[in-house]
Design a protein around this motif. Structure first.
Motif, PDB file in Angstrom:
ATOM      1  N   LYS A 227      -5.660  -2.004  -9.646  1.00 35.05           N
ATOM      2  CA  LYS A 227      -5.101  -1.461  -8.410  1.00 35.05           C
ATOM      3  C   LYS A 227      -6.050  -1.871  -7.284  1.00 35.05           C
ATOM      4  CE  LYS A 227      -2.552   2.198 -10.646  1.00 35.05           C
ATOM      5  NZ  LYS A 227      -2.427   3.624 -10.981  1.00 35.05           N
TER       6      LYS A 227
ATOM      7  N   GLY B 119      -5.087   5.128  -5.560  1.00 29.29           N
ATOM      8  CA  GLY B 119      -5.037   4.730  -6.962  1.00 29.29           C
ATOM      9  C   GLY B 119      -3.928   5.362  -7.772  1.00 29.29           C
ATOM     10  N   ASN B 120      -2.947   5.964  -7.092  1.00 25.57           N
ATOM     11  CA  ASN B 120      -1.899   6.670  -7.836  1.00 25.57           C
ATOM     12  C   ASN B 120      -0.594   5.892  -8.003  1.00 25.57           C
ATOM     13  OD1 ASN B 120      -3.137   9.301  -8.382  1.00 25.57           O
ATOM     14  ND2 ASN B 120      -3.234   9.452  -6.164  1.00 25.57           N
ATOM     15  N   CYS B 121      -0.203   5.120  -7.000  1.00 28.39           N
ATOM     16  CA  CYS B 121       1.179   4.608  -7.009  1.00 28.39           C
ATOM     17  C   CYS B 121       1.346   3.261  -7.684  1.00 28.39           C
ATOM     18  CB  CYS B 121       1.712   4.546  -5.581  1.00 28.39           C
ATOM     19  SG  CYS B 121       1.047   3.174  -4.601  1.00 28.39           S
ATOM     20  N   GLY B 122       0.327   2.426  -7.678  1.00 26.67           N
ATOM     21  CA  GLY B 122       0.420   1.117  -8.329  1.00 26.67           C
ATOM     22  C   GLY B 122       1.069   0.031  -7.490  1.00 26.67           C
TER      23      GLY B 122
ATOM     24  N   CYS C  37      -0.074  -1.597  -5.169  1.00 26.50           N
ATOM     25  CA  CYS C  37      -1.073  -2.610  -4.797  1.00 26.50           C
ATOM     26  C   CYS C  37      -1.571  -3.409  -6.008  1.00 26.50           C
ATOM     27  CB  CYS C  37      -2.262  -1.917  -4.148  1.00 26.50           C
ATOM     28  SG  CYS C  37      -3.101  -0.806  -5.311  1.00 26.50           S
TER      29      CYS C  37
ATOM     30  N   CYS D  55      -6.388  -1.210  -4.295  1.00 25.77           N
ATOM     31  CA  CYS D  55      -6.926  -0.228  -3.338  1.00 25.77           C
ATOM     32  C   CYS D  55      -8.142   0.482  -3.914  1.00 25.77           C
ATOM     33  CB  CYS D  55      -5.857   0.807  -2.959  1.00 25.77           C
ATOM     34  SG  CYS D  55      -5.443   1.968  -4.277  1.00 25.77           S
TER      35      CYS D  55
ATOM     36  N   VAL E 208       0.867  -1.177   0.000  1.00 28.27           N
ATOM     37  CA  VAL E 208       0.000   0.000   0.000  1.00 28.27           C
ATOM     38  C   VAL E 208       0.904   1.227   0.000  1.00 28.27           C
ATOM     39  CG1 VAL E 208      -1.846   1.241   1.177  1.00 28.27           C
ATOM     40  CG2 VAL E 208      -1.674  -1.247   1.401  1.00 28.27           C
ATOM     41  N   GLY E 209       0.847   1.995  -1.081  1.00 31.70           N
ATOM     42  CA  GLY E 209       1.676   3.193  -1.143  1.00 31.70           C
ATOM     43  C   GLY E 209       0.885   4.470  -1.006  1.00 31.70           C
ATOM     44  N   CYS E 210      -0.404   4.429  -1.357  1.00 38.23           N
ATOM     45  CA  CYS E 210      -1.147   5.690  -1.373  1.00 38.23           C
ATOM     46  C   CYS E 210      -2.618   5.524  -0.982  1.00 38.23           C
ATOM     47  CB  CYS E 210      -1.049   6.329  -2.757  1.00 38.23           C
ATOM     48  SG  CYS E 210      -1.883   5.379  -4.057  1.00 38.23           S
ATOM     49  N   ASP E 211      -3.213   4.390  -1.293  1.00 30.75           N
ATOM     50  CA  ASP E 211      -4.656   4.181  -1.035  1.00 30.75           C
ATOM     51  C   ASP E 211      -5.542   5.056  -1.909  1.00 30.75           C
ATOM     52  OD1 ASP E 211      -5.255   2.094   0.585  1.00 30.75           O
ATOM     53  OD2 ASP E 211      -5.563   3.259   2.413  1.00 30.75           O
TER      54      ASP E 211
HETATM   55  S1  FES Z   1      -1.918   1.806  -2.907  1.00 32.61           S
HETATM   56 FE1  FES Z   1      -1.257   3.248  -4.421  1.00 32.61          FE
HETATM   57  S2  FES Z   1      -2.455   2.708  -6.169  1.00 32.61           S
HETATM   58 FE2  FES Z   1      -3.164   1.394  -4.635  1.00 32.61          FE
END
Ligand code: FES
Ligand code: FES
Length: 150
Positions: free
Chosen positions: A57, A42-45, A47, A59, A37-40
């Motif tokens: 994604k 939908g931005n970082c990918g 997940c 999240c 989990v990098g952002c929750d």
């Molecule tokens: S946690 Fe970053 S896109 Fe899902």
């Protein structure tokens, strides 16, 4: 709510809070902590998983929406304890530093290579455009994915 889902070929049935995200279900309920989990948002990918054959994604979806579906996560890539060719290419090309983005990168690259086994550099960059890496500058990641395709 009862959720029945197949993850990496194994069937799971769990009682899940309706508000729980798929990424948290995978990590907290199934102990599949490879997906990050990098952002929750939908931005970082980080997940990224493959959901019913499509890159997703995790999240961005509720666990209850996954009922009856098939999910592939990074834990399903290695076979019999051996890295698969894509994972080996990441190792050979030093395509990671901290490794936080790597599970998501591997899943995006897996989805890409299934559709296009010999992608150009541009096609690889487009294929992983939903995955942010803060460390590598992407050059070695692109080289690894192209090498795995070959
Ligand atoms: S946690 Fe970053 S896109 Fe899902
Ligand atoms: S290797 Fe650190 S974020 Fe990609």
């Amino acid at each position: 709510m009862e959720v029945k889902v197949t993850v990496n070929g194994q069937s799971y049935e769990r009682d899940v809070e309706p508000r729980k995200l798929l990424i948290h279900f995978l990590r907290d309920d199934l102990d599949l902590t490879g997906s990050h989990v990098g952002c929750d948002t939908g931005n970082c990918g980080a997940c990224s998983v493959i959901f019913d054959g499509v890159l997703l994604k995790s999240c961005m979806m509720l666990a209850v929406q996954a009922d009856g579906s098939t999910v592939e996560t990074v834990e399903g890539l290695a076979q019999d304890g051996e890295l698969n060719p894509l994972q080996q290419a990441f190792s050979d090309h030093h395509a990671l530093q901290c490794g936080y983005c790597t599970p998501g990168m591997l899943m995006s690259a897996t989805a890409l290579l299934r559709e296009n086994p010999h992608p150009s550099e541009d096609e690889v960059r487009k294929g992983i455009q939903g995955n942010i890496c803060r460390c590598t500058g992407y050059v070695n990641i692109v080289a690894a994915i192209q090498a795995a395709g070959e």
